[in-house]
Design a protein around this motif. Structure first.
Motif, PDB file in Angstrom:
ATOM      1  N   ARG A   1       0.838  -1.204   0.000  1.00 50.30           N
ATOM      2  CA  ARG A   1       0.000   0.000   0.000  1.00 50.30           C
ATOM      3  C   ARG A   1       0.875   1.257   0.000  1.00 50.30           C
ATOM      4  NH1 ARG A   1      -5.378   0.173   2.459  1.00 50.30           N
ATOM      5  NH2 ARG A   1      -4.614   2.014   3.552  1.00 50.30           N
ATOM      6  N   LEU A   2       0.367   2.323  -0.590  1.00 49.11           N
ATOM      7  CA  LEU A   2       1.134   3.567  -0.675  1.00 49.11           C
ATOM      8  C   LEU A   2       1.448   4.134   0.706  1.00 49.11           C
ATOM      9  CD1 LEU A   2       2.396   5.901  -2.238  1.00 49.11           C
ATOM     10  CD2 LEU A   2       0.118   6.922  -2.438  1.00 49.11           C
ATOM     11  N   ASP A   3       0.465   4.157   1.609  1.00 41.38           N
ATOM     12  CA  ASP A   3       0.729   4.735   2.927  1.00 41.38           C
ATOM     13  C   ASP A   3       1.781   3.934   3.695  1.00 41.38           C
ATOM     14  OD1 ASP A   3      -0.951   2.560   3.299  1.00 41.38           O
ATOM     15  OD2 ASP A   3      -2.374   3.590   4.604  1.00 41.38           O
ATOM     16  N   ASN A   4       1.725   2.611   3.586  1.00 42.24           N
ATOM     17  CA  ASN A   4       2.726   1.790   4.272  1.00 42.24           C
ATOM     18  C   ASN A   4       4.113   2.006   3.679  1.00 42.24           C
ATOM     19  OD1 ASN A   4       3.313  -0.621   6.160  1.00 42.24           O
ATOM     20  ND2 ASN A   4       4.213  -1.252   4.222  1.00 42.24           N
ATOM     21  N   THR A   5       4.189   2.171   2.361  1.00 41.26           N
ATOM     22  CA  THR A   5       5.469   2.392   1.701  1.00 41.26           C
ATOM     23  C   THR A   5       6.080   3.738   2.113  1.00 41.26           C
ATOM     24  OG1 THR A   5       4.758   1.053  -0.189  1.00 41.26           O
ATOM     25  CG2 THR A   5       6.633   2.519  -0.542  1.00 41.26           C
ATOM     26  N   VAL A   6       5.236   4.766   2.223  1.00 38.70           N
ATOM     27  CA  VAL A   6       5.700   6.076   2.696  1.00 38.70           C
ATOM     28  C   VAL A   6       6.282   5.942   4.102  1.00 38.70           C
ATOM     29  CG1 VAL A   6       4.919   8.381   3.422  1.00 38.70           C
ATOM     30  CG2 VAL A   6       4.144   7.418   1.242  1.00 38.70           C
ATOM     31  N   PHE A   7       5.624   5.148   4.941  1.00 37.42           N
ATOM     32  CA  PHE A   7       6.121   4.892   6.297  1.00 37.42           C
ATOM     33  C   PHE A   7       7.436   4.116   6.271  1.00 37.42           C
ATOM     34  CE2 PHE A   7       6.078   1.434   9.566  1.00 37.42           C
ATOM     35  CZ  PHE A   7       6.534   2.196  10.633  1.00 37.42           C
ATOM     36  N   ARG A   8       7.509   3.046   5.489  1.00 35.35           N
ATOM     37  CA  ARG A   8       8.717   2.217   5.419  1.00 35.35           C
ATOM     38  C   ARG A   8       9.915   3.002   4.889  1.00 35.35           C
ATOM     39  NH1 ARG A   8       7.792  -1.935   8.787  1.00 35.35           N
ATOM     40  NH2 ARG A   8       6.445  -3.583   7.954  1.00 35.35           N
ATOM     41  N   MET A   9       9.665   3.920   3.970  1.00 33.59           N
ATOM     42  CA  MET A   9      10.762   4.720   3.415  1.00 33.59           C
ATOM     43  C   MET A   9      11.293   5.741   4.422  1.00 33.59           C
ATOM     44  SD  MET A   9       9.648   5.438  -0.543  1.00 33.59           S
ATOM     45  CE  MET A   9       9.777   4.144  -1.789  1.00 33.59           C
ATOM     46  N   GLY A  10      10.542   5.955   5.496  1.00 33.57           N
ATOM     47  CA  GLY A  10      10.980   6.905   6.506  1.00 33.57           C
ATOM     48  C   GLY A  10      10.496   8.314   6.273  1.00 33.57           C
ATOM     49  N   ILE A  11       9.603   8.503   5.309  1.00 29.37           N
ATOM     50  CA  ILE A  11       9.067   9.834   5.022  1.00 29.37           C
ATOM     51  C   ILE A  11       8.147  10.281   6.158  1.00 29.37           C
ATOM     52  CG2 ILE A  11       7.647  11.185   3.412  1.00 29.37           C
ATOM     53  CD1 ILE A  11       8.621   9.275   1.190  1.00 29.37           C
ATOM     54  N   ALA A  12       7.515   9.326   6.824  1.00 30.25           N
ATOM     55  CA  ALA A  12       6.627   9.607   7.955  1.00 30.25           C
ATOM     56  C   ALA A  12       7.020   8.722   9.131  1.00 30.25           C
ATOM     57  CB  ALA A  12       5.174   9.355   7.566  1.00 30.25           C
ATOM     58  N   PRO A  13       6.846   9.202  10.370  1.00 33.38           N
ATOM     59  CA  PRO A  13       7.258   8.424  11.546  1.00 33.38           C
ATOM     60  C   PRO A  13       6.344   7.252  11.865  1.00 33.38           C
ATOM     61  CG  PRO A  13       6.246  10.499  12.221  1.00 33.38           C
ATOM     62  CD  PRO A  13       6.371  10.558  10.725  1.00 33.38           C
ATOM     63  N   THR A  14       5.087   7.311  11.442  1.00 33.35           N
ATOM     64  CA  THR A  14       4.129   6.237  11.709  1.00 33.35           C
ATOM     65  C   THR A  14       3.251   6.027  10.474  1.00 33.35           C
ATOM     66  OG1 THR A  14       2.409   7.741  12.538  1.00 33.35           O
ATOM     67  CG2 THR A  14       4.001   6.889  14.153  1.00 33.35           C
ATOM     68  N   ARG A  15       2.537   4.911  10.450  1.00 33.02           N
ATOM     69  CA  ARG A  15       1.614   4.663   9.332  1.00 33.02           C
ATOM     70  C   ARG A  15       0.475   5.675   9.346  1.00 33.02           C
ATOM     71  NH1 ARG A  15       2.964  -0.710  10.771  1.00 33.02           N
ATOM     72  NH2 ARG A  15       3.909  -1.890   9.047  1.00 33.02           N
ATOM     73  N   ARG A  16       0.028   6.036  10.526  1.00 34.88           N
ATOM     74  CA  ARG A  16      -1.051   7.015  10.626  1.00 34.88           C
ATOM     75  C   ARG A  16      -0.611   8.352  10.026  1.00 34.88           C
ATOM     76  NH1 ARG A  16      -3.880   7.886  16.420  1.00 34.88           N
ATOM     77  NH2 ARG A  16      -4.171   5.641  16.157  1.00 34.88           N
ATOM     78  N   ALA A  17       0.612   8.757  10.340  1.00 32.43           N
ATOM     79  CA  ALA A  17       1.149  10.011   9.791  1.00 32.43           C
ATOM     80  C   ALA A  17       1.341   9.901   8.283  1.00 32.43           C
ATOM     81  CB  ALA A  17       2.476  10.345  10.467  1.00 32.43           C
ATOM     82  N   ALA A  18       1.768   8.721   7.818  1.00 31.92           N
ATOM     83  CA  ALA A  18       1.954   8.504   6.371  1.00 31.92           C
ATOM     84  C   ALA A  18       0.632   8.629   5.636  1.00 31.92           C
ATOM     85  CB  ALA A  18       2.568   7.126   6.132  1.00 31.92           C
ATOM     86  N   ARG A  19      -0.417   8.052   6.200  1.00 33.21           N
ATOM     87  CA  ARG A  19      -1.742   8.139   5.572  1.00 33.21           C
ATOM     88  C   ARG A  19      -2.203   9.595   5.494  1.00 33.21           C
ATOM     89  NH1 ARG A  19      -3.701   4.360   8.135  1.00 33.21           N
ATOM     90  NH2 ARG A  19      -4.563   5.454   9.917  1.00 33.21           N
ATOM     91  N   GLN A  20      -1.893  10.362   6.541  1.00 32.76           N
ATOM     92  CA  GLN A  20      -2.280  11.768   6.553  1.00 32.76           C
ATOM     93  C   GLN A  20      -1.512  12.566   5.491  1.00 32.76           C
ATOM     94  OE1 GLN A  20      -1.512  14.040  10.203  1.00 32.76           O
ATOM     95  NE2 GLN A  20      -3.622  14.767  10.086  1.00 32.76           N
ATOM     96  N   LEU A  21      -0.230  12.268   5.327  1.00 33.75           N
ATOM     97  CA  LEU A  21       0.560  12.948   4.300  1.00 33.75           C
ATOM     98  C   LEU A  21      -0.007  12.691   2.911  1.00 33.75           C
ATOM     99  CD1 LEU A  21       4.280  12.403   5.435  1.00 33.75           C
ATOM    100  CD2 LEU A  21       2.926  14.507   5.569  1.00 33.75           C
ATOM    101  N   VAL A  22      -0.424  11.441   2.679  1.00 32.66           N
ATOM    102  CA  VAL A  22      -0.991  11.096   1.367  1.00 32.66           C
ATOM    103  C   VAL A  22      -2.320  11.804   1.149  1.00 32.66           C
ATOM    104  CG1 VAL A  22      -1.858   9.227  -0.091  1.00 32.66           C
ATOM    105  CG2 VAL A  22       0.181   8.851   1.304  1.00 32.66           C
ATOM    106  N   THR A  23      -3.218  11.732   2.134  1.00 35.37           N
ATOM    107  CA  THR A  23      -4.552  12.328   1.960  1.00 35.37           C
ATOM    108  C   THR A  23      -4.481  13.854   1.859  1.00 35.37           C
ATOM    109  OG1 THR A  23      -4.883  12.315   4.375  1.00 35.37           O
ATOM    110  CG2 THR A  23      -5.756  10.455   3.130  1.00 35.37           C
ATOM    111  N   HIS A  24      -3.438  14.456   2.433  1.00 39.98           N
ATOM    112  CA  HIS A  24      -3.296  15.915   2.356  1.00 39.98           C
ATOM    113  C   HIS A  24      -2.467  16.357   1.149  1.00 39.98           C
ATOM    114  CE1 HIS A  24      -4.302  16.718   6.881  1.00 39.98           C
ATOM    115  NE2 HIS A  24      -5.249  16.060   6.242  1.00 39.98           N
ATOM    116  N   LYS A  25      -2.227  15.422   0.241  1.00 40.37           N
ATOM    117  CA  LYS A  25      -1.573  15.703  -1.046  1.00 40.37           C
ATOM    118  C   LYS A  25      -0.129  16.207  -0.915  1.00 40.37           C
ATOM    119  CE  LYS A  25      -5.954  16.654  -3.365  1.00 40.37           C
ATOM    120  NZ  LYS A  25      -6.736  17.604  -4.191  1.00 40.37           N
ATOM    121  N   HIS A  26       0.623  15.537  -0.058  1.00 37.88           N
ATOM    122  CA  HIS A  26       2.051  15.854   0.062  1.00 37.88           C
ATOM    123  C   HIS A  26       2.917  14.828  -0.680  1.00 37.88           C
ATOM    124  CE1 HIS A  26       1.240  18.994   2.948  1.00 37.88           C
ATOM    125  NE2 HIS A  26       0.607  18.154   3.741  1.00 37.88           N
TER     126      HIS A  26
END
Length: 203
Positions: A94-119
């Motif tokens: 999943r995109l949100d999990n990948t953003v988290f695994r790459m270290g772009i976000a500290p948690t999956r919840r934060a990664a999901r928020q970054l995606v939904t807020h178009k970052h």
């Protein structure tokens, strides 16, 4: 059912492991939640209870709703290969999990928020759908305007070591990474017994 936004430590204690990552509060109280959690003898769980708990653990770990999870299971069931392994691979891809695994976000919840807020940009296209399943070769990047965000920079500078995830590559300077391949089950660190989930849905 709405997405869970309650206390993380409480859920980790219910499942008996820190499903959201290291938690110092969980380390202090590793027994189940509740008034008698630390001292009461608990009855042995039935097979159904164990299967249900494993499904719930996977849902809470990856932040997936019931309908999404069921749809992923049916997709895994109709695909070639071992259903349980494919299900975990779908969740990891999943995109949100990948953003988290790459270290772009500290948690999956934060990664999901970054995606939904178009970052986040996927293959050069701005996307706000966290559930997108990535394919080998897909490129995930932080949107140009968002690269100066404090939360992203702090996470990238402290947690962007993707060497332990051989299916990912990440360039700190460009804030861009590649989903190289579908992860092998043995490389996925989550302690989920996917066979119990398969047994639950097979009833």
């Amino acid at each position: 059912m709405a997405r869970y936004t309650g206390p993380k430590t409480k859920k980790s204690r219910a499942f008996g492991q820190p499903i959201y990552g290291y938690d110092k509060y969980y380390e202090r109280r590793k027994y189940p939640p509740g008034h008698h959690g630390g001292g009461r003898r608990r009855r042995q769980k039935s097979d159904y209870a164990l299967q249900l708990m494993e499904k719930q653990k996977a849902k809470y770990t990856y932040g997936v709703l019931e309908r999404q999870f069921r749809n992923l299971f049916h997709a895994a069931e109709s695909a070639r290969g071992v259903t349980g392994e494919i299900l975990i691979q779908f969740l990891e891809s999943r995109l949100d999990n990948t953003v988290f695994r790459m270290g772009i976000a500290p948690t999956r919840r934060a990664a999901r928020q970054l995606v939904t807020h178009k970052h986040i940009v996927l293959n050069g296209v701005l996307t706000n759908i966290p559930s997108v399943i990535l394919r080998p070769g897909d490129v995930v990047a932080v949107r140009g305007k968002s690269q100066s965000m404090e939360v992203i920079n702090e996470s990238v500078n402290s947690k962007s070591d993707v060497r332990k995830f051989p299916w990912l590559e990440f360039n700190k300077d460009k804030m861009e990474g590649t989903f190289v391949s579908v992860p092998e089950r043995e490389n996925i660190p989550e302690t989920i017994n996917e066979q119990l989930i398969v047994e639950l849905y097979s009833k």
